[in-house]
Design a protein around this motif. Structure first.
Motif: not given
Ligand SMILES: [Zn+2]
Ligand SMILES: [Zn+2]
Length: 316
Positions: A136-147, A174-177, A287-296
């Protein structure tokens, strides 16, 4: 540590650069043009002061660039991909190596060039929770929202223990608490929703006449939920509970009901069929949305507006 100082990995045998990577001094012969073309940052793998033409220095020999702090496995993978040398990649990547590649690629601004390869590494099937949180941490850095969504979905549906047990120093920066709060929130929702879907089965049938058929079936159904570990307090691992619900036999009342002139209407409901829509709807929302996770930073666990769960654009 293996001493690799005399060994050169020819990622491009005619390359104008030798990267000397990590404390083990792994030497990677590469072409500066490919590294520059892939990066979105001025400070690339070659360093901020690299200039075209300063490479050969009139000697015809490749220039060495020493990168003692970088991870050799990660840079080897990244350079192999940037040079389209897929055969130089390991057949199986350990999740920690996937994360190291993601961290290094992010640092050097070459994430986009790795999109295709990273999709294979981020596949969550048959992974334990400790591996999934690293992915999940790697997917966040790769900006791969589907993964990211698929991986966090597996963490919500297939894991029943404490998320705090998955905390590690590698993933916290990378992901925080916050990711653990969101996972817990989604799992709480999934357990409650599954409990509601199962309990609703009690009302799935009704004869309005006073034959007792409805209540005897409802009682048999409740006993069955308990016997199958499907009572709302037993739904620890959501995916396993869904599996049990799908395999559940039909309830059989212990006593027969009174004669009923509408007995011909006493159809036993198709419980498993009636669950299907609710269960499909439930799992599709997890499943957590990476858009929302990064922006909000303070947002809820589920999207408030519809998002396509594809790669994030550059501004994230
Ligand atoms: Zn009846
Ligand atoms: Zn969203």
């Amino acid at each position: 540590m293996t001493d690799t100082r005399d060994k050169i990995v020819n990622i491009d045998a005619a390359g104008d650069i030798i990267l000397v990577v990590g404390p083990e001094k792994l030497r990677l012969r590469v072409r500066s043009l490919f590294l520059k073309a892939a990066s979105k940052l001025s400070g690339t793998i070659l360093g901020p002061y690299w200039k075209e033409g300063h490479d050969i220095l009139g000697t015809g020999l490749p220039v060495e660039i020493v990168l003692p702090e970088e991870n050799a496995t990660a840079l080897r993978c990244i350079c192999a991909i940037l040079h389209h040398q897929i055969k130089l990649l390991p057949q199986i990547m350990a999740v920690n190596d996937v994360l190291r590649v993601a961290v290094t690629a992010n640092k050097f601004g070459v994430v986009d060039a790795l999109t295709f390869a990273s999709q294979f590494w981020l596949y969550p099937l048959n992974r334990g929770a400790n591996d999934l949180i690293v992915l999940a941490a790697a997917a966040s850095l790769f900006k791969n929202a589907q993964a990211f969504r698929d991986i966090t979905k597996a963490l919500v549906l297939n894991y029943g223990d404490s998320y705090l047990a998955l905390l590690s120093e590698d993933i916290m920066p990378i992901l925080g608490e916050r990711v653990f709060c969101l996972l817990e929130e989604q799992r709480g929702f999934a357990r409650l929703k599954l409990g509601e879907i199962l309990i609703k089965g009690i009302n799935a049938l009704a004869c309005v006449h006073r034959c007792g058929w409805t209540s005897k079936y409802a009682f048999a159904y409740m006993k069955l939920l308990e016997a199958q570990d499907l009572w709302p307090t037993s739904l620890f691992v959501v995916a396993e509970a869904i599996e049990r619900a799908n395999m559940m036999p039909d309830p059989i009342p212990e006593e027969s009901s009174a004669q009923c002139r509408y007995g011909y209407k006493h159809f036993v409901p198709e419980y498993r069929k009636s669950f299907r829509y609710g269960l499909d709807d439930l799992t599709s929302r997890i499943g957590i949305c990476l858009h929302c996770f990064h922006s909000n930073q303070a947002g809820p666990a589920f999207c408030q507006t519809a998002h396509e769960h594809q790669n994030l654009p550059d501004q994230y």
